[in-house]
Design a protein around this motif. Structure first.
Motif, PDB file in Angstrom:
ATOM      1  N   THR A  39       0.907  -1.281  -0.056  1.00 17.45           N
ATOM      2  CA  THR A  39      -0.103   0.040  -0.069  1.00 17.45           C
ATOM      3  C   THR A  39       0.805   1.241  -0.043  1.00 17.45           C
ATOM      4  N   ALA A  44      -0.433   1.315   5.830  1.00 13.80           N
ATOM      5  CA  ALA A  44      -1.930   1.088   5.752  1.00 13.80           C
ATOM      6  C   ALA A  44      -1.830  -0.417   5.125  1.00 13.80           C
ATOM      7  N   GLY A  45      -0.806  -1.068   4.963  1.00 14.59           N
ATOM      8  CA  GLY A  45      -0.624  -2.406   4.570  1.00 14.59           C
ATOM      9  C   GLY A  45       0.679  -3.163   5.115  1.00 14.59           C
ATOM     10  N   LEU A  47      -2.133  -5.319   2.657  1.00 15.26           N
ATOM     11  CA  LEU A  47      -3.529  -5.773   2.775  1.00 15.26           C
ATOM     12  C   LEU A  47      -3.779  -7.273   2.006  1.00 15.26           C
ATOM     13  N   VAL A  66     -10.212  -6.299   8.214  1.00 13.86           N
ATOM     14  CA  VAL A  66     -11.133  -5.188   8.138  1.00 13.86           C
ATOM     15  C   VAL A  66     -12.378  -5.603   8.311  1.00 13.86           C
ATOM     16  N   ARG A  71     -13.148   1.020  10.138  1.00 18.99           N
ATOM     17  CA  ARG A  71     -11.797   0.426   9.620  1.00 18.99           C
ATOM     18  C   ARG A  71     -11.736   0.623   8.175  1.00 18.99           C
ATOM     19  N   LEU A  75      -9.031   3.391   5.332  1.00 17.15           N
ATOM     20  CA  LEU A  75      -8.378   2.761   4.212  1.00 17.15           C
ATOM     21  C   LEU A  75      -8.639   3.790   2.888  1.00 17.15           C
ATOM     22  N   THR A  78      -6.038   4.933   0.098  1.00 21.98           N
ATOM     23  CA  THR A  78      -4.993   4.202  -0.109  1.00 21.98           C
ATOM     24  C   THR A  78      -4.873   3.660  -1.502  1.00 21.98           C
TER      25      THR A  78
END
Length: 171
Positions: A39, A44-45, A47, A66, A71, A75, A78
């Motif tokens: 990400t 953020a990751g 993911l 998530v 949540r 994101l 992103t």
């Protein structure tokens, strides 16, 4: 080199699904359950895709961990990326990935260095953005104007009408 394959949009529903603006020609592979995506921002990751489905032409994805709307909202915006080294080369000799074209030296039929490819745009027609004399020139990415690409030499031949690569002709 990191390649963008999607961008997370708004949450969908209450269980953590998000809309994804697809930026890949193979969403079924890139967003297959179990796929891990890096990400931007990196915090953020990564993911991992838990599930995906299409709804009214929009890709909905649920990522592992998530599981609620709050949540999912965190994101939003992103960017989802993969490493270009993870993409196999195309079997089609006339097909290129954007990252292969960016950075190539543009030459004319008489061998003159005419600039460098700095971006590839996909807006109905594919356009190469060529930086020449400090300005950007847009060249339609069609075989008639770009007949040769030599990745090993790092060059791309542009053979177009007079003025095509003239930065003063930008409209």
């Amino acid at each position: 080199m990191q390649l963008v394959v999607g961008r997370i949009g708004r949450p969908h529903g209450l269980r953590g699904d998000v809309t994804v603006e697809v930026r890949t020609d193979d969403p079924e592979q890139r967003f297959a359950p179990g796929s891990a995506l890096s990400t931007d921002p990196a915090s953020a990751g990564p993911l991992v895709v838990e599930s995906r489905r299409w709804h009214s032409g929009i890709l909905l994805v649920r990522f592992e961990g998530v599981d609620d709307r709050n949540r999912a909202e965190e994101l939003r915006g992103t960017t989802l990326v993969i490493d270009s080294a993870d993409i196999p080369p195309s079997d089609d000799p006339d097909e290129f990935y954007d990252h292969q074209l960016i950075g190539l030296t543009v030459v004319t039929p008489d061998g003159e260095r005419a600039g460098e490819v700095v971006d590839v745009l996909h807006h109905g027609q594919d356009l190469l953005v060529v930086r020449r004399a400090g300005r950007d020139v847009y060249v339609p990415f069609v075989k008639a104007l770009v007949p040769e690409i030599d990745l090993e030499q790092g060059t791309l031949l542009v053979d177009g009408p007079a003025g095509l690569l003239d930065p003063d002709q930008i409209v």
